[in-house]
Design a protein around this motif. Sequence first.
Motif, PDB file in Angstrom:
ATOM      1  N   THR A 128       3.677   4.349   9.211  1.00 21.63           N
ATOM      2  CA  THR A 128       2.938   3.342   8.462  1.00 21.63           C
ATOM      3  C   THR A 128       3.762   2.828   7.288  1.00 21.63           C
ATOM      4  N   VAL A 129       3.149   1.991   6.489  1.00 23.31           N
ATOM      5  CA  VAL A 129       3.809   1.364   5.344  1.00 23.31           C
ATOM      6  C   VAL A 129       3.958   2.374   4.202  1.00 23.31           C
ATOM      7  N   PRO A 130       5.084   2.349   3.471  1.00 23.44           N
ATOM      8  CA  PRO A 130       5.267   3.267   2.345  1.00 23.44           C
ATOM      9  C   PRO A 130       4.238   3.030   1.239  1.00 23.44           C
ATOM     10  N   ALA A 131       3.918   4.088   0.526  1.00 26.23           N
ATOM     11  CA  ALA A 131       2.902   4.017  -0.534  1.00 26.23           C
ATOM     12  C   ALA A 131       3.257   3.001  -1.609  1.00 26.23           C
ATOM     13  N   ALA A 132       4.529   2.896  -1.976  1.00 21.93           N
ATOM     14  CA  ALA A 132       4.917   1.969  -3.049  1.00 21.93           C
ATOM     15  C   ALA A 132       4.621   0.522  -2.669  1.00 21.93           C
ATOM     16  N   LEU A 133       4.877   0.165  -1.420  1.00 19.04           N
ATOM     17  CA  LEU A 133       4.605  -1.204  -0.977  1.00 19.04           C
ATOM     18  C   LEU A 133       3.107  -1.448  -0.847  1.00 19.04           C
ATOM     19  N   LYS A 134       2.395  -0.497  -0.296  1.00 21.29           N
ATOM     20  CA  LYS A 134       0.933  -0.634  -0.179  1.00 21.29           C
ATOM     21  C   LYS A 134       0.302  -0.772  -1.561  1.00 21.29           C
ATOM     22  N   ASN A 135       0.788   0.000  -2.525  1.00 22.80           N
ATOM     23  CA  ASN A 135       0.287  -0.083  -3.892  1.00 22.80           C
ATOM     24  C   ASN A 135       0.530  -1.475  -4.483  1.00 22.80           C
ATOM     25  N   ALA A 136       1.720  -2.034  -4.234  1.00 21.20           N
ATOM     26  CA  ALA A 136       2.014  -3.383  -4.722  1.00 21.20           C
ATOM     27  C   ALA A 136       1.038  -4.386  -4.117  1.00 21.20           C
ATOM     28  N   ILE A 137       0.772  -4.256  -2.826  1.00 19.13           N
ATOM     29  CA  ILE A 137      -0.195  -5.144  -2.171  1.00 19.13           C
ATOM     30  C   ILE A 137      -1.573  -4.976  -2.812  1.00 19.13           C
ATOM     31  N   ASP A 138      -1.956  -3.735  -3.118  1.00 17.13           N
ATOM     32  CA  ASP A 138      -3.256  -3.496  -3.762  1.00 17.13           C
ATOM     33  C   ASP A 138      -3.343  -4.207  -5.110  1.00 17.13           C
ATOM     34  N   TRP A 139      -2.307  -4.105  -5.937  1.00 19.78           N
ATOM     35  CA  TRP A 139      -2.309  -4.799  -7.234  1.00 19.78           C
ATOM     36  C   TRP A 139      -2.375  -6.310  -7.038  1.00 19.78           C
ATOM     37  N   LEU A 140      -1.682  -6.823  -6.031  1.00 17.38           N
ATOM     38  CA  LEU A 140      -1.659  -8.269  -5.792  1.00 17.38           C
ATOM     39  C   LEU A 140      -2.948  -8.780  -5.154  1.00 17.38           C
ATOM     40  N   SER A 141      -3.781  -7.877  -4.680  1.00 15.71           N
ATOM     41  CA  SER A 141      -5.028  -8.279  -4.022  1.00 15.71           C
ATOM     42  C   SER A 141      -6.172  -8.540  -5.007  1.00 15.71           C
ATOM     43  N   ARG A 142      -5.980  -8.148  -6.257  1.00 14.70           N
ATOM     44  CA  ARG A 142      -7.050  -8.246  -7.252  1.00 14.70           C
ATOM     45  C   ARG A 142      -6.784  -9.367  -8.227  1.00 14.70           C
ATOM     46  N   PRO A 143      -7.818 -10.037  -8.747  1.00  9.31           N
ATOM     47  CA  PRO A 143      -9.215  -9.829  -8.402  1.00  9.31           C
ATOM     48  C   PRO A 143      -9.499 -10.314  -6.977  1.00  9.31           C
ATOM     49  N   PHE A 144     -10.407  -9.632  -6.323  1.00  5.63           N
ATOM     50  CA  PHE A 144     -10.709  -9.906  -4.926  1.00  5.63           C
ATOM     51  C   PHE A 144     -10.983 -11.391  -4.721  1.00  5.63           C
TER      52      PHE A 144
END
Length: 185
Positions: A85-101
């Motif tokens: 799967t995708v590395p945690a650091a990249l997934k975390n960056a996507i999470d920050w970029l997803s907000r505000p929903f």
Amino acid sequence: MTKSTVLTLVGSLRAESTNQKLAEAIQLNAPEQVDVVIHESLGNIPFYNEDLDVEGQVPAAAAALRAAAEEADTVLLVTPEHNGTVPAALKNAIDWLSRPFGAGALAGKPTAVVGTAFGQYGGVWAQDEARKAAGIAGAQILEEVRLAVPGSMVRFAEVHPKDDAEVVEQIKGVFDALAAAAPAA
């Protein structure tokens, strides 16, 4: 003619990462009218936590990532595969970029995913997961962009991706798709 900006996020934090080298090859092979910006230090961004995501108090590294994504015309995710799967650091960056929903920095942003991995399929599972996460975050996923380089540890042991003719040719196809998706300047 104004330049378009491609924000590039590399999922590997390792200093000699083959995905970092792939991102560098992409940067070196960018057409003259494209500025490829490799965002440094995804590892300095704290894990996403709504308690930290408060206006005026967003951690500096996360705020800088959001600002870079908002300024970019397109986003390119370069990912290895960690345990399928995708590395945690990249997934975390996507999470920050997803907000505000619904209104995050990725909302409507043309986004492509490429990468290299040790395995025989070049990290396609991680790329699929990154496309899925970025798409849910609101990005306009460029499904036609496909660049998965298998056997990275062996293939790039003595050759940088910038010197691999096959990879350089595939990079040209990535830019064709990014150019077609970028908003007119």
